[in-house]
Scaffold this motif. Structure first.
Motif, PDB file in Angstrom:
ATOM      1  N   UNK A  52       0.856  -1.192   0.000  1.00 57.39           N
ATOM      2  CA  UNK A  52       0.000   0.000   0.000  1.00 57.39           C
ATOM      3  C   UNK A  52       0.886   1.234   0.000  1.00 57.39           C
ATOM      4  N   UNK A  53       0.617   2.155  -0.910  1.00 59.66           N
ATOM      5  CA  UNK A  53       1.382   3.416  -0.938  1.00 59.66           C
ATOM      6  C   UNK A  53       0.508   4.535  -0.399  1.00 59.66           C
ATOM      7  N   UNK A  54       0.920   5.112   0.706  1.00 56.65           N
ATOM      8  CA  UNK A  54       0.201   6.273   1.250  1.00 56.65           C
ATOM      9  C   UNK A  54       0.826   7.513   0.622  1.00 56.65           C
ATOM     10  N   UNK A  55       0.025   8.367  -0.018  1.00 59.35           N
ATOM     11  CA  UNK A  55       0.605   9.554  -0.644  1.00 59.35           C
ATOM     12  C   UNK A  55       1.235  10.500   0.375  1.00 59.35           C
ATOM     13  N   UNK A  56       0.691  10.498   1.591  1.00 59.76           N
ATOM     14  CA  UNK A  56       1.301  11.294   2.669  1.00 59.76           C
ATOM     15  C   UNK A  56       1.462  10.373   3.878  1.00 59.76           C
ATOM     16  N   UNK A  57       2.471  10.638   4.697  1.00 61.95           N
ATOM     17  CA  UNK A  57       2.728   9.822   5.888  1.00 61.95           C
ATOM     18  C   UNK A  57       1.456   9.780   6.739  1.00 61.95           C
ATOM     19  N   UNK A  58       0.845   8.612   6.992  1.00 56.83           N
ATOM     20  CA  UNK A  58      -0.421   8.604   7.739  1.00 56.83           C
ATOM     21  C   UNK A  58      -0.204   8.890   9.222  1.00 56.83           C
ATOM     22  N   UNK A  59      -1.250   9.354   9.918  1.00 59.34           N
ATOM     23  CA  UNK A  59      -1.095   9.593  11.351  1.00 59.34           C
ATOM     24  C   UNK A  59      -0.794   8.281  12.077  1.00 59.34           C
ATOM     25  N   UNK A  60       0.105   8.320  13.058  1.00 59.99           N
ATOM     26  CA  UNK A  60       0.416   7.145  13.901  1.00 59.99           C
ATOM     27  C   UNK A  60       0.838   5.925  13.092  1.00 59.99           C
ATOM     28  N   UNK A  61       1.781   6.095  12.192  1.00 63.51           N
ATOM     29  CA  UNK A  61       2.233   4.950  11.395  1.00 63.51           C
ATOM     30  C   UNK A  61       2.755   3.830  12.291  1.00 63.51           C
ATOM     31  N   UNK A  62       3.331   4.195  13.433  1.00 61.77           N
ATOM     32  CA  UNK A  62       3.896   3.168  14.327  1.00 61.77           C
ATOM     33  C   UNK A  62       2.814   2.224  14.862  1.00 61.77           C
ATOM     34  N   UNK A  63       1.562   2.690  14.855  1.00 61.19           N
ATOM     35  CA  UNK A  63       0.485   1.836  15.375  1.00 61.19           C
ATOM     36  C   UNK A  63      -0.174   1.010  14.261  1.00 61.19           C
ATOM     37  N   UNK A 102       8.255  -1.334   5.968  1.00 59.93           N
ATOM     38  CA  UNK A 102       7.943  -0.129   5.203  1.00 59.93           C
ATOM     39  C   UNK A 102       9.182   0.619   4.785  1.00 59.93           C
ATOM     40  N   UNK A 103       8.976   1.356   3.728  1.00 59.30           N
ATOM     41  CA  UNK A 103      10.063   2.172   3.202  1.00 59.30           C
ATOM     42  C   UNK A 103       9.538   3.585   3.051  1.00 59.30           C
ATOM     43  N   UNK A 104      10.206   4.509   3.681  1.00 60.19           N
ATOM     44  CA  UNK A 104       9.833   5.908   3.467  1.00 60.19           C
ATOM     45  C   UNK A 104      10.142   6.263   2.029  1.00 60.19           C
ATOM     46  N   UNK A 105       9.342   7.090   1.420  1.00 56.08           N
ATOM     47  CA  UNK A 105       9.586   7.479   0.032  1.00 56.08           C
ATOM     48  C   UNK A 105       9.837   8.983   0.014  1.00 56.08           C
ATOM     49  N   UNK A 106      10.385   9.435  -1.063  1.00 52.71           N
ATOM     50  CA  UNK A 106      10.541  10.880  -1.227  1.00 52.71           C
ATOM     51  C   UNK A 106       9.175  11.537  -1.312  1.00 52.71           C
ATOM     52  N   UNK A 107       9.128  12.832  -1.094  1.00 52.82           N
ATOM     53  CA  UNK A 107       7.882  13.580  -1.288  1.00 52.82           C
ATOM     54  C   UNK A 107       6.880  13.380  -0.175  1.00 52.82           C
ATOM     55  N   UNK A 108       7.325  12.830   0.978  1.00 53.93           N
ATOM     56  CA  UNK A 108       6.437  12.738   2.140  1.00 53.93           C
ATOM     57  C   UNK A 108       5.554  11.511   2.169  1.00 53.93           C
ATOM     58  N   UNK A 109       5.555  10.708   1.106  1.00 58.91           N
ATOM     59  CA  UNK A 109       4.714   9.509   1.093  1.00 58.91           C
ATOM     60  C   UNK A 109       5.413   8.341   1.758  1.00 58.91           C
ATOM     61  N   UNK A 110       4.721   7.222   1.826  1.00 60.87           N
ATOM     62  CA  UNK A 110       5.298   6.048   2.464  1.00 60.87           C
ATOM     63  C   UNK A 110       4.632   4.791   1.930  1.00 60.87           C
ATOM     64  N   UNK A 111       5.437   3.752   1.724  1.00 64.54           N
ATOM     65  CA  UNK A 111       4.907   2.495   1.172  1.00 64.54           C
ATOM     66  C   UNK A 111       5.082   1.397   2.217  1.00 64.54           C
ATOM     67  N   UNK A 112       4.007   0.658   2.478  1.00 63.48           N
ATOM     68  CA  UNK A 112       4.107  -0.436   3.443  1.00 63.48           C
ATOM     69  C   UNK A 112       3.793  -1.759   2.758  1.00 63.48           C
ATOM     70  N   UNK A 113       4.471  -2.790   3.220  1.00 64.91           N
ATOM     71  CA  UNK A 113       4.119  -4.158   2.813  1.00 64.91           C
ATOM     72  C   UNK A 113       3.719  -4.890   4.091  1.00 64.91           C
ATOM     73  N   UNK A 114       2.477  -5.372   4.077  1.00 67.32           N
ATOM     74  CA  UNK A 114       1.917  -6.011   5.264  1.00 67.32           C
ATOM     75  C   UNK A 114       1.788  -7.496   4.969  1.00 67.32           C
ATOM     76  N   UNK A 115       2.519  -8.305   5.706  1.00 69.91           N
ATOM     77  CA  UNK A 115       2.456  -9.753   5.484  1.00 69.91           C
ATOM     78  C   UNK A 115       1.729 -10.430   6.621  1.00 69.91           C
ATOM     79  N   UNK A 116       0.841 -11.350   6.269  1.00 66.54           N
ATOM     80  CA  UNK A 116       0.048 -12.046   7.286  1.00 66.54           C
ATOM     81  C   UNK A 116       0.120 -13.546   7.034  1.00 66.54           C
ATOM     82  N   UNK A 117       0.403 -14.285   8.079  1.00 65.50           N
ATOM     83  CA  UNK A 117       0.368 -15.743   7.997  1.00 65.50           C
ATOM     84  C   UNK A 117      -0.634 -16.252   9.017  1.00 65.50           C
TER      85      UNK A 117
END
Ligand code: BTN
Length: 326
Positions: A139-150, A193-208
């Motif tokens: 998932x690519x968030x165009x802007x860093x979402x609130x409380x990413x740590x949660x 997750x990887x921070x991206x340029x331009x304030x966005x952020x991309x996360x990969x969420x894996x579930x087993x």
């Protein structure tokens, strides 16, 4: 020289055996228009996917357990906003999506079998063919979402909701995001997750999520674990369809991630707290060299675990600590 067996041919054979019943070699070979020797070779190739096929004189072949393959069309229809792919085999769905083109986000990748499934803290994740669910969402968030740590905690709520809907409302979360029932681990979440340029952020969420894994395939697991089928059977409830669980999970994740972009964790905090297995429990936390023995008091707005010890409140962040009930 014989042509190598294609993945489609291997899957076609698997689908014929998927019911777990005996199938005569003669009928199988005739169905594929091949001879008995060629059939035996194809059967051998299923071992590449660590699938155990029994053979018996007069009866033929059968899989040691029945198998429900994932239905990519049904999964894609369940979540029209997500690009869904199912692979028979891959190293790790998280690793694949970390390397995938972010332009294709939001995307989900599920696999029947992972050859190098990864868990948290550098551990492996047992991933036998068709026995459990291995699913990642990028998932690519165009802007860093609130409380990413949660976000990992929020994903835990989405997983819990999907599992509750399969008839197991007893499932709870152990901070930060283990899925537990009867004190045993049913599933886990690996968020990268990887921070991206331009304030966005991309996360990969894996579930087993363990569904019907055999003890043989679970030999490397070092903590108490459980299958969803076993947890349901212990309560006299029917087993679940892998596809139904996968659809419910993708729907929950899709809804969660859409809302998270603007709302963050706040709307989910109360739901997480109701699922919190550690609330008011004595815990022992190891953070590097430091050991804290205290009582778990829920989470703060950032998703950090609060532990009261010797009159002091500690806020502990996932990734820094290992934790167990004292
Ligand atoms: C944990 O250690 O609790 C997290 C386990 C996460 C396993 C899943 S299976 C799908 C995805 N691909 C991986 O390699 N790992 C995650």
């Amino acid at each position: 020289m014989a042509q190598p067996l294609t993945e489609a041919e291997q899957l076609a054979l698997l689908d014929r055996l998927a019911d777990g019943q005996w199938h005569s070699g003669e009928a199988l070979a005739a169905g594929f228009g091949i001879g008995r020797a060629a059939l035996a070779k194809r059967i051998d190739r299923l071992q590449d996917w660590q699938l155990a096929v029994e053979s018996r004189q007069g009866l033929g072949y059968r899989l040691s357990a029945s198998l429900e393959r994932l239905d990519v069309a049904a999964l894609a229809a369940a979540v029209p906003g997500l690009r869904v792919t199912v692979l028979p085999v891959t190293d790790s769905t998280n690793s694949r999506l970390l390397e995938a083109d972010a332009e294709r986000d939001p995307q989900a990748l599920l696999a029947e079998f992972q050859t190098a499934g990864r868990g948290r803290r550098g551990r492996g994740w047992a991933s036998p063919f068709g026995a459990s669910l291995y699913c990642s969402v990028a998932w690519s968030f165009p802007a860093w979402p609130p409380h990413l740590t949660a976000l990992p905690l929020a994903v835990g709520v989405a997983c819990a909701r999907a599992i509750h809907a399969q008839g197991l409302p007893e499932l709870r979360l152990k901070w930060p995001n283990d899925l537990l029932v009867d004190g045993r681990k049913l599933g886990g979440i690996l968020l990268e997750h990887r921070g991206e340029g331009g304030g966005g952020c991309r996360v990969v969420i894996g579930i087993g999520i363990n569904l019907r894994m055999s003890n043989e395939h679970a030999q490397e697991i070092t903590q108490p674990w459980i299958n969803l089928d076993a947890a349901l059977a212990a309560r006299g409830r029917a087993s679940v369809s892998r596809n139904a669980l996968a659809q419910a999970l993708l729907r929950e994740l899709d809804a969660l991630l859409r809302a998270y972009a603007t709302q963050g964790f706040e709307p989910l905090a109360a739901a997480w707290q109701r699922l919190d297995l550690l609330q008011d429990q004595a815990v022992r936390v190891q953070a590097g060299e430091r050991v804290i023995e205290g009582v778990a008091r829920g989470i703060d707005a950032q998703g950090a675990l609060m532990v009261d010890a010797a009159g002091q409140r500690h806020h502990l962040h996932a990734g820094e600590v290992s934790l167990r009930l004292a």
